[in-house]
Design an enzyme around this catalytic site. Structure first.
Site, PDB file in Angstrom:
ATOM      1  N   HIS A   1       0.846  -1.197   0.000  1.00 14.47           N
ATOM      2  CA  HIS A   1       0.000   0.000   0.000  1.00 14.47           C
ATOM      3  C   HIS A   1       0.880   1.244   0.000  1.00 14.47           C
ATOM      4  O   HIS A   1       1.825   1.337   0.783  1.00 14.47           O
ATOM      5  CB  HIS A   1      -0.881  -0.002   1.251  1.00 14.47           C
ATOM      6  CG  HIS A   1      -1.725   1.230   1.370  1.00 14.47           C
ATOM      7  ND1 HIS A   1      -2.891   1.395   0.654  1.00 14.47           N
ATOM      8  CD2 HIS A   1      -1.561   2.361   2.088  1.00 14.47           C
ATOM      9  CE1 HIS A   1      -3.410   2.572   0.949  1.00 14.47           C
ATOM     10  NE2 HIS A   1      -2.627   3.184   1.811  1.00 14.47           N
TER      11      HIS A   1
ATOM     12  N   ASP B   1     -15.084   2.932   7.986  1.00 14.82           N
ATOM     13  CA  ASP B   1     -14.121   3.932   7.495  1.00 14.82           C
ATOM     14  C   ASP B   1     -14.815   4.933   6.577  1.00 14.82           C
ATOM     15  O   ASP B   1     -14.498   6.125   6.609  1.00 14.82           O
ATOM     16  CB  ASP B   1     -12.958   3.244   6.772  1.00 14.82           C
ATOM     17  CG  ASP B   1     -11.931   4.261   6.303  1.00 14.82           C
ATOM     18  OD1 ASP B   1     -11.381   4.971   7.171  1.00 14.82           O
ATOM     19  OD2 ASP B   1     -11.708   4.391   5.084  1.00 14.82           O
TER      20      ASP B   1
ATOM     21  N   ARG C   1     -14.685  13.055   9.144  1.00 17.52           N
ATOM     22  CA  ARG C   1     -13.363  13.664   9.380  1.00 17.52           C
ATOM     23  C   ARG C   1     -13.089  14.757   8.355  1.00 17.52           C
ATOM     24  O   ARG C   1     -12.529  15.812   8.675  1.00 17.52           O
ATOM     25  CB  ARG C   1     -12.266  12.588   9.311  1.00 17.52           C
ATOM     26  CG  ARG C   1     -12.281  11.642  10.506  1.00 17.52           C
ATOM     27  CD  ARG C   1     -11.390  10.431  10.255  1.00 17.52           C
ATOM     28  NE  ARG C   1     -10.008  10.800  10.032  1.00 17.52           N
ATOM     29  CZ  ARG C   1      -9.138  10.093   9.305  1.00 17.52           C
ATOM     30  NH1 ARG C   1      -9.501   8.951   8.732  1.00 17.52           N
ATOM     31  NH2 ARG C   1      -7.906  10.499   9.151  1.00 17.52           N
TER      32      ARG C   1
ATOM     33  N   SER D   1      -7.483   3.904   9.712  1.00 18.87           N
ATOM     34  CA  SER D   1      -8.234   3.963   8.459  1.00 18.87           C
ATOM     35  C   SER D   1      -7.539   3.109   7.388  1.00 18.87           C
ATOM     36  O   SER D   1      -8.163   2.268   6.730  1.00 18.87           O
ATOM     37  CB  SER D   1      -8.342   5.429   8.030  1.00 18.87           C
ATOM     38  OG  SER D   1      -8.722   5.552   6.697  1.00 18.87           O
TER      39      SER D   1
ATOM     40  N   LYS E   1      -8.472  -1.292   6.239  1.00 17.07           N
ATOM     41  CA  LYS E   1      -8.764  -1.727   4.870  1.00 17.07           C
ATOM     42  C   LYS E   1      -7.763  -2.807   4.423  1.00 17.07           C
ATOM     43  O   LYS E   1      -8.124  -3.765   3.750  1.00 17.07           O
ATOM     44  CB  LYS E   1      -8.740  -0.527   3.924  1.00 17.07           C
ATOM     45  CG  LYS E   1      -9.960   0.377   4.141  1.00 17.07           C
ATOM     46  CD  LYS E   1      -9.914   1.659   3.349  1.00 17.07           C
ATOM     47  CE  LYS E   1      -9.030   2.680   3.974  1.00 17.07           C
ATOM     48  NZ  LYS E   1      -9.145   4.055   3.529  1.00 17.07           N
TER      49      LYS E   1
HETATM   50  N1  URA Z   1      -5.806   7.400   3.481  1.00 17.54           N
HETATM   51  C1  URA Z   1      -6.780   6.688   4.121  1.00 17.54           C
HETATM   52  O1  URA Z   1      -7.222   5.648   3.634  1.00 17.54           O
HETATM   53  N2  URA Z   1      -7.252   7.152   5.293  1.00 17.54           N
HETATM   54  C2  URA Z   1      -6.793   8.287   5.875  1.00 17.54           C
HETATM   55  O2  URA Z   1      -7.251   8.625   6.939  1.00 17.54           O
HETATM   56  C3  URA Z   1      -5.792   9.014   5.202  1.00 17.54           C
HETATM   57  C4  URA Z   1      -5.308   8.535   4.003  1.00 17.54           C
END
Ligand code: URA
Length: 434
Positions: free
Chosen positions: A83, A162, A169, A184, A188
């Site tokens: 990632h 999320d 947010r 976050s 994932k």
């Molecule tokens: N990328 C994400 O998936 N979440 C965040 O909070 C910031 C960047």
């Protein structure tokens, strides 16, 4: 039994939350039984007072289990995911996934689309007409077993917590908090089911984290979450003060990725891919020594095996593999306009953020949710920070379909600064965290 007012008050007064508090919040959030103002108040209390490693791990666990969790148990061997926290010109996944697969690894990658000024792997791959990442988890597992790699788009029900939290947010000034960003991203990645996770945490003007210390803090928070979840997690801290490679824009980046798979890519992109791929092979326990892994990875670029994996991968997911053999078939912009140096000197900056925005203005990224991408457009740099240029030299080719907007030229003028002083070359890979 927890209640929201008590939980908010606890965090406001700097007391730790229990696992039960966090589980209550996330379950009730997803069931839509909590008003937005209470979740927003708790988010702000977290921004101000933080979360411990244990609280962050519990939050991530609850978020991960708020929706589908991909089951990759039918894949033989250790599965790798990678990632990137987002960058400009970052086509690393397109190169390193086939490299790892060519060396015996199993890359089961879940990817996203472009966000803001940063590009997304799925958008780039859709430069191949017919290519699709909307595949079932069964087909995904089968492709990884057969070819060593597959890329899947995020399912709609992956980490719904999320989606809800991110939307809050975004509009309550609560994005920049390391425990929230880390949970976050990692919720994932954990829901995507791989055994080993490699994170490329970018720092610099084109990245979420502006300096290397913040990037390290984020990397360590994500590694701690990985450890709590028993996943082998490592991170590379890499520089995003200039775009990665030369190309920015979907099909242009695919072309550069293919050149890199032939061993003819830009030095910085090649270096990052070799480093990341060898770390992934060690995480997959196919090598114990990272230098030996590196030798195998470099060999895969020169013996054609990494390119062959890429070709198989494109075909397996519905794309036309002849586009890999002849990249001139890929979408092309209608016009190419050179952007020239207005003075002789040394390139001091090529800021990634304005160039990412300029590529979006041309149509390489979305300015609104419903925008349709123009796959051929974008920018191709001809120089990098520290290079000498003479007045009149082309420093960037602008690939565009429509008349060139002034905004794009403004962004290029802002981003690229030439002066007489020498500059220290930017170091791409700052460190590896584990
Ligand atoms: N990328 C994400 O998936 N979440 C965040 O909070 C910031 C960047």
């Amino acid at each position: 039994m927890s209640n929201m007012l008590e939980i908010i008050t606890k965090k406001r007064d700097k007391h730790p939350l229990t696992q039960e508090d966090i589980a209550f919040w996330i379950k009730e959030l997803v069931a839509q039984r909590i008003p937005d103002y209470q979740s927003s108040a708790l988010l702000m209390a977290i921004v101000l007072n933080g979360l411990s490693e244990q609280e962050t791990a519990w939050l991530t666990h609850e978020m991960m289990h708020s929706g589908d969790v991909v089951d990759l148990s039918s894949i033989q061997g250790i599965t790798n995911d990678k990632h990137s926290t987002g960058g400009v010109g970052d086509k690393t996944s397109l190169v390193l996934a086939p490299m790892v697969a060519a060396c015996g690894g199993k890359v089961a990658k879940m990817s996203g689309r472009g966000l803001g000024h940063t590009g997304g792997t799925i958008d780039k791959l859709e430069s191949f007409p017919g290519f699709s990442t909307e595949i079932s988890s069964e087909r995904f597992a089968q492709l990884v077993n057969d070819n060593g790699l597959a890329i899947m788009g995020q399912s709609k029900n992956l980490v719904p917590a999320d989606k809800l939290l991110y939307a809050l947010r975004d509009v309550t000034g609560t994005v920049p908090a390391i425990p929230l960003i880390a949970s976050s991203i990692m919720s994932k990645k954990l829901a995507a089911g791989s055994d080993a996770i490699l994170l490329d945490v970018k720092f610099g003007d084109g990245a979420f984290m502006k300096d290397v210390n913040q990037a390290r803090e984020l990397a360590m928070a994500m590694i701690s979450i990985g450890k709590h979840a028993n996943k082998n997690t490592k991170a590379i801290l890499s520089d995003m003060n200039q775009p990665l490679g030369f190309a920015i824009g979907n099909a242009l980046e695919v072309k550069e990725a293919i050149a890199t798979l032939k061993g003819e890519g830009p030095e910085d992109l090649t270096q990052l891919c070799i480093e990341a791929a060898s770390l992934m092979l060690v995480q997959a326990q196919l090598y114990t020594d990272v230098d030996k892994a590196k030798e195998a990875v470099v060999a895969s670029l020169h013996d054609g095996s990494a390119l062959a994996k890429f070709r198989t991968f494109i075909e397996a997911q519905g794309g036309d593999p002849t586009y890999v053999d002849d990249v001139s078939l890929l979408p092309q912009a209608k016009h190419i306009t050179p952007f020239k140096a207005t003075q002789t000197g040394i390139i001091q900056t090529i800021q990634a953020m304005p160039l990412g925005l300029a590529a979006s203005y041309l149509g390489a990224g979305r300015l609104t949710k419903d925008d349709v991408l123009k796959f051929g457009v974008g920018l191709v740099l001809k120089a990098k920070v520290g290079n000498h240029v003479s007045e009149g030299d082309v420093i960037c080719d602008i690939h565009h379909d429509d008349p060139l907007p002034q905004d794009v030229l403004d962004k290029l003028n802002d981003a690229i600064v030439i002066a007489q002083e020498s500059v220290k070359p930017l170091v791409l890979i700052h460190e590896i965290c584990e």
